[in-house]
Design a protein around this motif. Structure first.
Motif, PDB file in Angstrom:
ATOM      1  N   ASP A  89       0.820  -1.146  -0.100  1.00 59.02           N
ATOM      2  CA  ASP A  89       0.003   0.067  -0.231  1.00 59.02           C
ATOM      3  C   ASP A  89       0.812   1.074  -0.054  1.00 59.02           C
ATOM      4  OD1 ASP A  89      -2.291   1.441   0.220  1.00 59.02           O
ATOM      5  OD2 ASP A  89      -2.026   1.725   2.433  1.00 59.02           O
ATOM      6  N   ALA A  90       1.843   1.016   0.875  1.00 57.00           N
ATOM      7  CA  ALA A  90       2.766   2.483   1.019  1.00 57.00           C
ATOM      8  C   ALA A  90       3.551   2.644  -0.330  1.00 57.00           C
ATOM      9  CB  ALA A  90       3.939   2.187   2.002  1.00 57.00           C
ATOM     10  N   ARG A  91       3.928   1.464  -1.060  1.00 55.46           N
ATOM     11  CA  ARG A  91       4.760   1.711  -2.434  1.00 55.46           C
ATOM     12  C   ARG A  91       3.543   2.024  -3.493  1.00 55.46           C
ATOM     13  NH1 ARG A  91       9.647  -2.317  -2.935  1.00 55.46           N
ATOM     14  NH2 ARG A  91      10.406  -1.911  -0.945  1.00 55.46           N
ATOM     15  N   ALA A  92       2.423   1.622  -3.436  1.00 55.51           N
ATOM     16  CA  ALA A  92       1.655   2.068  -4.446  1.00 55.51           C
ATOM     17  C   ALA A  92       1.240   3.560  -4.254  1.00 55.51           C
ATOM     18  CB  ALA A  92       0.268   1.154  -4.424  1.00 55.51           C
ATOM     19  N   ARG A  93       0.999   3.949  -2.973  1.00 54.97           N
ATOM     20  CA  ARG A  93       0.662   5.476  -2.707  1.00 54.97           C
ATOM     21  C   ARG A  93       2.010   6.320  -3.123  1.00 54.97           C
ATOM     22  NH1 ARG A  93      -1.102   4.836   3.223  1.00 54.97           N
ATOM     23  NH2 ARG A  93      -0.432   7.039   3.425  1.00 54.97           N
ATOM     24  N   LEU A  94       3.099   5.877  -3.107  1.00 52.36           N
ATOM     25  CA  LEU A  94       4.288   6.440  -3.498  1.00 52.36           C
ATOM     26  C   LEU A  94       4.508   6.713  -5.128  1.00 52.36           C
ATOM     27  CD1 LEU A  94       6.997   7.882  -2.867  1.00 52.36           C
ATOM     28  CD2 LEU A  94       8.141   5.744  -3.132  1.00 52.36           C
ATOM     29  N   ILE A  95       4.132   5.519  -5.747  1.00 58.75           N
ATOM     30  CA  ILE A  95       4.216   5.504  -7.124  1.00 58.75           C
ATOM     31  C   ILE A  95       3.075   6.445  -7.732  1.00 58.75           C
ATOM     32  CG2 ILE A  95       3.634   4.098  -9.193  1.00 58.75           C
ATOM     33  CD1 ILE A  95       5.081   1.794  -7.490  1.00 58.75           C
ATOM     34  N   ASP A  96       1.733   6.521  -7.140  1.00 54.21           N
ATOM     35  CA  ASP A  96       0.700   7.187  -7.575  1.00 54.21           C
ATOM     36  C   ASP A  96       1.074   8.671  -7.402  1.00 54.21           C
ATOM     37  OD1 ASP A  96      -0.868   5.072  -8.127  1.00 54.21           O
ATOM     38  OD2 ASP A  96      -2.117   5.084  -6.279  1.00 54.21           O
ATOM     39  N   LEU A  97       1.809   9.035  -6.463  1.00 56.81           N
ATOM     40  CA  LEU A  97       1.997  10.445  -5.959  1.00 56.81           C
ATOM     41  C   LEU A  97       3.082  10.959  -7.051  1.00 56.81           C
ATOM     42  CD1 LEU A  97       1.251  12.551  -3.915  1.00 56.81           C
ATOM     43  CD2 LEU A  97       3.263  12.151  -2.745  1.00 56.81           C
ATOM     44  N   ILE A  98       4.069   9.890  -7.469  1.00 52.25           N
ATOM     45  CA  ILE A  98       5.029  10.385  -8.268  1.00 52.25           C
ATOM     46  C   ILE A  98       4.537  10.722  -9.705  1.00 52.25           C
ATOM     47  CG2 ILE A  98       7.150   9.634  -9.343  1.00 52.25           C
ATOM     48  CD1 ILE A  98       8.123   8.478  -6.794  1.00 52.25           C
ATOM     49  N   ARG A  99       3.697   9.701  -9.926  1.00 55.03           N
ATOM     50  CA  ARG A  99       2.927   9.803 -11.452  1.00 55.03           C
ATOM     51  C   ARG A  99       2.314  11.118 -11.694  1.00 55.03           C
ATOM     52  NH1 ARG A  99       1.003   3.769 -11.576  1.00 55.03           N
ATOM     53  NH2 ARG A  99       3.008   2.803 -12.778  1.00 55.03           N
ATOM     54  N   GLU A 100       1.515  11.355 -10.185  1.00 56.47           N
ATOM     55  CA  GLU A 100       0.706  12.638 -10.412  1.00 56.47           C
ATOM     56  C   GLU A 100       1.546  13.942 -10.606  1.00 56.47           C
ATOM     57  OE1 GLU A 100      -2.565  15.012  -7.657  1.00 56.47           O
ATOM     58  OE2 GLU A 100      -2.220  12.831  -7.096  1.00 56.47           O
ATOM     59  N   ALA A 101       2.631  13.771  -9.785  1.00 49.65           N
ATOM     60  CA  ALA A 101       3.760  14.913 -10.132  1.00 49.65           C
ATOM     61  C   ALA A 101       4.260  15.144 -11.587  1.00 49.65           C
ATOM     62  CB  ALA A 101       4.924  14.692  -8.993  1.00 49.65           C
ATOM     63  N   ALA A 102       4.539  13.853 -12.252  1.00 50.92           N
ATOM     64  CA  ALA A 102       5.075  13.739 -13.489  1.00 50.92           C
ATOM     65  C   ALA A 102       4.181  14.505 -14.590  1.00 50.92           C
ATOM     66  CB  ALA A 102       5.367  12.305 -13.699  1.00 50.92           C
ATOM     67  N   GLU A 103       2.791  14.525 -14.564  1.00 44.36           N
ATOM     68  CA  GLU A 103       2.079  15.078 -15.257  1.00 44.36           C
ATOM     69  C   GLU A 103       1.791  16.354 -15.221  1.00 44.36           C
ATOM     70  OE1 GLU A 103      -1.880  13.434 -14.859  1.00 44.36           O
ATOM     71  OE2 GLU A 103      -1.305  11.462 -14.736  1.00 44.36           O
ATOM     72  N   ARG A 104       1.780  17.073 -16.421  1.00 47.87           N
ATOM     73  CA  ARG A 104       2.022  18.412 -16.566  1.00 47.87           C
ATOM     74  C   ARG A 104       0.616  18.790 -16.539  1.00 47.87           C
ATOM     75  NH1 ARG A 104       6.616  21.313 -17.227  1.00 47.87           N
ATOM     76  NH2 ARG A 104       8.374  19.736 -18.071  1.00 47.87           N
ATOM     77  N   PRO A 105       0.135  19.723 -15.674  1.00 46.80           N
ATOM     78  CA  PRO A 105      -1.359  20.280 -15.710  1.00 46.80           C
ATOM     79  C   PRO A 105      -1.832  21.006 -16.723  1.00 46.80           C
ATOM     80  CG  PRO A 105      -0.140  21.348 -13.944  1.00 46.80           C
ATOM     81  CD  PRO A 105       0.783  20.404 -14.668  1.00 46.80           C
ATOM     82  N   THR A 106      -2.765  20.706 -17.216  1.00 48.91           N
ATOM     83  CA  THR A 106      -3.316  21.643 -18.570  1.00 48.91           C
ATOM     84  C   THR A 106      -3.497  22.982 -18.172  1.00 48.91           C
ATOM     85  OG1 THR A 106      -5.575  20.976 -18.244  1.00 48.91           O
ATOM     86  CG2 THR A 106      -4.408  19.751 -19.781  1.00 48.91           C
ATOM     87  N   PRO A 107      -2.961  24.015 -18.696  1.00 49.18           N
ATOM     88  CA  PRO A 107      -3.063  25.159 -18.339  1.00 49.18           C
ATOM     89  C   PRO A 107      -4.649  25.998 -18.626  1.00 49.18           C
ATOM     90  CG  PRO A 107      -1.901  25.304 -20.324  1.00 49.18           C
ATOM     91  CD  PRO A 107      -2.165  23.904 -20.042  1.00 49.18           C
TER      92      PRO A 107
END
Length: 141
Positions: A89-107
């Motif tokens: 669970d901890a690793r999955a949450r870390l991966i999700d957080l990094i994936r979210e950070a890697a996505e560039r938000p649409t302006p």
């Protein structure tokens, strides 16, 4: 050495993760006071060679209170009764957080209100004004 693949461009080395097992509150029955099932996953974002500067900066804003002053991301997982499931669970949450950070938000592109919405707003304003006007004292002719 194993690597955890987060995105096609980002992979984290297992040695970059530090796991501590602590006693958890919550479900576990008689076991809860004997076995350290909760996982505290620590990932040094500031010194990780796997992340780009953009991802580091976004992670810092997304993590909020989970990030220490030194740039270490701390994830607590104590949802499950077993160490293994909490670890996953901890690793999955870390991966999700990094994936979210890697996505560039649409302006956001600023838009102007439509003619119809302007008219509706003015109509409701005038109706409301009439309601309020009707609440006053009656005038004597």
């Amino acid at each position: 050495m194993d690597r955890i693949v987060v995105t096609p461009h980002i992979a984290i080395d297992e040695s970059e993760l530090e796991e501590r097992f602590v006693q958890a509150s919550g479900p576990g029955g008689q076991n809860v006071n004997k076995v350290a099932t909760a996982v505290q996953l620590r990932f040094d974002v500031a010194n990780s060679p796997s992340l780009t500067e953009y991802v580091r900066a976004r992670l810092k804003t997304l993590a909020g209170k989970r990030m220490t002053r030194d740039g270490v991301l701390v994830i607590d997982a104590r949802r499950f009764r077993t160490q293994d499931r909490n670890r996953e669970d901890a690793r999955a949450r870390l991966i999700d957080l990094i994936r979210e950070a890697a996505e560039r938000p649409t302006p956001r592109r600023p838009t102007k209100p439509t003619l119809g919405s302007k008219k509706r707003r003015l109509e409701t304003k005038s109706k409301r004004a009439q309601v309020k006007k009707g609440r006053g004292k009656p005038q004597i002719d």
